[in-house]
Design an enzyme around this catalytic site. Structure first.
Site, mmCIF file in Angstrom:
data_model
loop_
_atom_site.group_PDB
_atom_site.id
_atom_site.type_symbol
_atom_site.label_atom_id
_atom_site.label_comp_id
_atom_site.label_asym_id
_atom_site.label_seq_id
_atom_site.Cartn_x
_atom_site.Cartn_y
_atom_site.Cartn_z
ATOM 1 N N HIS A 17 0.808 -1.221 0.000
ATOM 2 C CA HIS A 17 0.000 0.000 0.000
ATOM 3 C C HIS A 17 0.841 1.270 0.000
ATOM 4 C CE1 HIS A 17 0.522 -0.177 4.480
ATOM 5 N NE2 HIS A 17 0.576 1.124 4.313
ATOM 6 N N ASP B 179 -0.683 -7.477 1.171
ATOM 7 C CA ASP B 179 -0.044 -6.168 1.349
ATOM 8 C C ASP B 179 1.466 -6.351 1.495
ATOM 9 O OD1 ASP B 179 0.274 -3.459 1.648
ATOM 10 O OD2 ASP B 179 -0.378 -3.401 3.743
ATOM 11 N N SER C 231 4.419 1.334 8.472
ATOM 12 C CA SER C 231 4.085 0.360 7.429
ATOM 13 C C SER C 231 5.329 -0.167 6.737
ATOM 14 C CB SER C 231 3.179 0.996 6.378
ATOM 15 O OG SER C 231 1.918 1.261 6.892
#
Length: 263
Positions: free
Chosen positions: A66, A115, A213
């Site tokens: 992402h 992801d 992330s």
């Protein structure tokens, strides 16, 4: 980092990031000893930290898929290795242009699956005591209650939009998929699949967050997962969601790295 409501809300370096779903920081952690996590990568746009990553080969970084959506088209981010402070001109830093992005598959809007993404650097990193590889773990089973460490430059408070200047780490606890999918937790929104795992804190005081992330989840010294997403940050029954490095993903990674290892 993580995002929630599947919306990108926070503005960082001209890129919208969500304070609820994809994580950008470490909540309740501590600053690590400088350069003690030499596998960490900072993925940046215009010198601003956007996502973390893990150096798994001199020319390859593993991160969350992402993160790619946060970079404006036509503008390539860079990867910084060997960093502890993002702002200081540390002599051990190595900065790289990106040759290509390879996501496992196209992310579907509203989906939490797959992801994971590889980034190929334009040139290979020079490995030394400050820049080293983190090898993939051979086991991906994690027992409920296992203590793990997550590392990143994400924000240190849920209401902050800026990254931590220094690398931080926090200990989180693995939560079973059954509990994480239960009505009192995520209630299957999103569904926590066998390729994902949840980890957090019973009091909601320890978590990954905006900017974390793509960073690693390490349990008992083994690299098990990547920071993916979650609802806001530091909420006990909305723990961090991680992409588990299952056999499927490891086989894919090895297939992409094979040509690099042949040279």
């Amino acid at each position: 980092m993580r995002f929630s409501s599947w919306a990108l809300v926070s503005l960082v370096a001209g890129v919208y990031m969500s304070s609820e779903c994809f994580h950008t920081e470490i909540i309740g952690g501590r600053e690590v000893q400088p350069h003690s996590r030499p596998f960490m990568a900072s993925i940046q746009y215009r010198s601003k930290h956007i996502c973390g990553g893990v150096l798994i080969h001199p020319q390859w970084v593993l991160t969350a898929a992402h993160c790619y959506s946060w970079f404006p088209r036509g503008h390539s981010p860079t990867v910084v290795l060997g960093a502890h402070s993002l702002s200081k001109n540390e002599p051990m830093k190595q900065t790289f242009e990106i040759k290509k992005f390879i996501p496992f598959s196209r992310l579907q809007s509203g989906s939490a699956s797959h992801d994971i993404m590889l980034i190929k650097l334009r040139t290979a990193a020079e490995l030394n005591k400050n820049v080293q590889l983190l090898h993939l773990g051979s086991k991906n089973y994690l027992r409920d209650g296992t203590k793990c460490q997550v590392t990143g430059w994400g924000t240190t408070k849920p209401d902050l939009l800026t990254a931590s200047d220094t690398l931080r780490e926090v200990t989180v606890t693995i939560i079973s998929r059954k509990r994480c999918n239960s009505q009192s937790y995520y209630n299957h929104k999103p569904v926590i699949t066998k390729d994902m795992i949840c980890a957090g804190d019973a009091r909601g005081q320890k978590d990954s967050c905006k900017g974390d992330s793509g960073g690693p989840l390490i349990c008992k010294g083994i690299f098990h997962a990547l920071v993916s997403q979650g609802y806001k940050c530091g909420i006990a029954k909305k723990p961090g969601i991680y992409t588990l490095l299952t056999k499927k993903y490891q086989t894919w990674i090895k297939s992409k790295l094979a040509p690099s290892r042949a040279h």
